[in-house]
Design an enzyme around this catalytic site. Structure first.
Site, mmCIF file in Angstrom:
data_model
loop_
_atom_site.group_PDB
_atom_site.id
_atom_site.type_symbol
_atom_site.label_atom_id
_atom_site.label_comp_id
_atom_site.label_asym_id
_atom_site.label_seq_id
_atom_site.Cartn_x
_atom_site.Cartn_y
_atom_site.Cartn_z
ATOM 1 N N LYS A 1 12.065 -7.538 1.199
ATOM 2 C CA LYS A 1 11.139 -8.107 0.222
ATOM 3 C C LYS A 1 9.901 -7.223 0.144
ATOM 4 C CE LYS A 1 7.678 -10.809 0.194
ATOM 5 N NZ LYS A 1 6.938 -10.208 -0.953
ATOM 6 N N CYS B 1 -2.952 1.139 6.911
ATOM 7 C CA CYS B 1 -3.209 0.328 8.102
ATOM 8 C C CYS B 1 -3.973 1.104 9.174
ATOM 9 C CB CYS B 1 -1.890 -0.188 8.680
ATOM 10 S SG CYS B 1 -0.944 -1.218 7.554
ATOM 11 N N GLY C 1 1.864 -6.224 7.496
ATOM 12 C CA GLY C 1 0.850 -6.866 6.664
ATOM 13 C C GLY C 1 -0.377 -7.189 7.494
ATOM 14 N N GLU D 1 7.875 0.948 15.035
ATOM 15 C CA GLU D 1 8.671 1.538 13.974
ATOM 16 C C GLU D 1 8.720 3.046 14.206
ATOM 17 O OE1 GLU D 1 8.184 -1.407 10.157
ATOM 18 O OE2 GLU D 1 6.587 0.076 10.453
ATOM 19 N N GLU E 1 3.829 -5.106 12.395
ATOM 20 C CA GLU E 1 2.865 -4.001 12.300
ATOM 21 C C GLU E 1 1.732 -4.518 11.440
ATOM 22 O OE1 GLU E 1 0.605 -1.445 10.852
ATOM 23 O OE2 GLU E 1 2.311 -0.617 9.744
ATOM 24 N N THR F 1 -1.540 -13.068 8.416
ATOM 25 C CA THR F 1 -0.208 -13.374 7.911
ATOM 26 C C THR F 1 0.833 -13.157 8.994
ATOM 27 O OG1 THR F 1 -0.906 -12.695 5.698
ATOM 28 C CG2 THR F 1 1.443 -12.927 6.068
ATOM 29 N N GLY F 2 0.634 -12.132 9.839
ATOM 30 C CA GLY F 2 1.551 -11.878 10.944
ATOM 31 C C GLY F 2 1.640 -13.061 11.892
ATOM 32 N N GLU G 1 -11.155 -5.418 9.201
ATOM 33 C CA GLU G 1 -10.441 -4.414 8.423
ATOM 34 C C GLU G 1 -10.854 -4.525 6.959
ATOM 35 O OE1 GLU G 1 -5.915 -2.788 8.115
ATOM 36 O OE2 GLU G 1 -6.178 -4.949 7.959
ATOM 37 N N ASN H 1 0.798 -1.234 0.000
ATOM 38 C CA ASN H 1 0.000 0.000 0.000
ATOM 39 C C ASN H 1 0.833 1.288 0.000
ATOM 40 O OD1 ASN H 1 0.756 -0.789 2.639
ATOM 41 N ND2 ASN H 1 -0.853 0.465 3.546
#
Length: 495
Positions: free
Chosen positions: A174, A283, A227, A460, A249, A231-232, A383, A151
């Site tokens: 990546k 996010c 992500g 972050e 995150e 997936t996290g 979400e 995004n």
């Protein structure tokens, strides 16, 4: 002639591997191809970054900061290239890339290039052992695997790579196979700024293949992932097999809470910006409007006025306000969640037809506003990552807090009121990593960014974001003259 955007490994472009089509979200045209990095390519990138640590370790902190400032200047001189790549790849408006994403990323690099509060070590005293002293060293993790979403690819690359480099690490990045262009450009510019070859290697590919190969590589010391929450979970599970440090995150379902004493005009604009920037594909997008019932009708009418003025069109045109949806899979998800919302009883207060005003074959979803959204609805809980705002009303402060916290996520929130004491009290009770007061979406490199609950682990940006890329080493300096160690040794050792 087809355009191939190869991986960037050890200071060179590498085009070996299966090609993946990159389609423009704006009009469905072919941008070119990136590479599906196989396990051998991943291993090569990791080994290169490990080797680069030898060179990085010879560059002191202040010198690394000088290189970051040089990097910021290089990117600024190429900002038009970066902006075009970012919008071409993601479908976000060229205005957003040119005036927000790229300049903001450059300023964030400069922050890390100038920050004076980050220390590589500090001294302590040991209260139990008078006369001794200690040094706490903040040691680089080593080689970091950074996995970024599609995004905001440039900003995500900056947020993951730059603090890691500052702390003395090397990085294998990546980016998403949908949007690797600015990350690939960044890697080359990092080397041009003076960092050793291999300091940052960029490998494209799908998460299910390339991403997994990177996570499973035993030589990787840390994983920084952004992500979805699902997936996290998978990333954390895979990383646990080799006991890697992980920062995550993840998703959000962020509330904007508007009280009846708010500056209506400012709040309306902030709520609109909070959800419709980048077509809601952020996010921390404020996808839930928790609105005082006393001002509901007036507030929504002002929103309608501004929504009517939003200009659809080709996102590469500076006059366009509405971004495309970055990929077909995400567009399908938005449609499915909208269908569930309508079937659950939500009402469409605002939407519009875009079909005849945007390029054909692109991926678009109209700015949409839903009312009568109950807290038990799927559209309230999940979400959506799209330009859909769900409206729920409240009557009391405690009710507003309860509704805001009624989610498994906790990434961000907004509070709108002219009473700053009230704002402080409300914000201090919101379970979220960032709470904007009378503003939204403004991100500072000095402020740590991350989530509560299922929105992630770690931070972050800010000093906290730098220290995430370090591990501590304690040096204990004994004091033979104190006699304390001799007393301790006598518990075991006899003369």
């Amino acid at each position: 002639m087809e355009k191939i955007f190869g991986n960037f490994i050890d200071g060179k472009i590498d085009q070996e591997g299966e090609k993946i089509k990159m389609i423009s979200p704006s009009d469905g045209s072919l941008i070119g191809y990136c590479i599906e990095s196989d396990r051998n390519t991943v291993d090569k990138a990791v080994n290169s970054s490990i080797e680069a640590l030898k060179g990085i370790s010879k560059i002191g902190l202040k010198e690394r900061q000088k290189l970051l400032l040089k990097l910021a200047d290089i990117i600024e001189s190429k900002s038009e290239i970066y902006s075009n790549y970012e919008s071409l790849n993601t479908g976000k408006t060229i205005r957003q890339s040119s005036f927000m994403d790229i300049p903001l990323g450059i300023e964030h690099i400069r922050y890390f290039g100038k920050v004076n509060d980050y220390l590589e070590s500090r001294e302590i005293e040991h209260p139990e052992y008078p006369g001794t002293r200690g040094v706490i060293q903040y040691v680089p993790m080593g080689t970091v695997a950074a996995i970024a979403p599609w995004n905001v690819p440039f900003l995500m690359a900056v947020w993951k790579v730059i603090p890691a480099l500052l702390a003395g690490n090397s990085v294998v990045l990546k980016p998403s196979h949908y949007t690797p262009l600015t990350a690939l450009e960044l890697a080359g510019d990092i080397m041009d700024a003076g960092f050793p070859e291999g300091s940052v290697n960029v490998i494209a590919g799908r998460g299910s293949t390339t991403g997994n190969y990177l996570i499973e590589n035993k030589k990787i010391n840390m994983i920084s992932f952004t992500g979805s929450t699902n997936t996290g979970r998978s990333v954390m599970e895979k990383a646990s097999k080799n006991l890697k440090k992980v920062t995550l995150e993840l998703g959000g379902k962020s509330p904007n809470i508007v009280f009846d004493d708010a500056d209506i005009e400012r709040a309306v604009k902030g709520v609109l910006f909070g959800i419709y920037l980048n077509s809601g594909q952020l996010c921390e997008s404020g996808s839930r409007l928790i609105l005082s019932s006393k001002i509901k009708d007036r507030f929504l009418e002002r929103m309608r006025h501004y929504l009517d003025n939003m200009v659809p069109g080709n996102p590469m045109d500076f006059n366009t306000d509405i971004s495309a949806i970055t990929n077909k899979e995400q567009l399908d998800k938005i449609n499915n969640l909208m269908e569930a919302g309508i079937n659950g009883g939500a009402k469409i207060y605002y939407s519009r037809e875009l079909k005849n005003n945007v390029p054909g074959n692109g991926f678009y979803y109209p700015p949409t506003l839903l009312t009568d959204v109950g807290t038990d609805m799927k559209i309230f809980k999940e979400e959506i990552f799209g330009p859909v705002l769900s409206v729920t009303t409240f009557d009391t402060d405690s009710e507003a807090i309860e509704i805001a916290n009624n989610t498994e996520y906790g990434l961000a929130a907004g509070v709108w009121t002219n009473d700053l004491n009230r704002a402080y009290n409300i914000a201090s009770n919101i379970q979220a990593g960032t709470v904007w007061i009378n503003d939204y979406h403004l991100l500072s490199a000095a402020a740590p960014r991350g989530g509560f609950k299922m929105s992630g682990i770690g931070r972050e940006l800010g000093l906290e974001g730098i220290y995430e890329f370090t591990q501590t080493r304690h040096l204990f300096y004994g004091n033979p003259e104190s006699g304390l160690s001799d007393a301790a040794y006598q518990l075991l050792i006899k003369e």
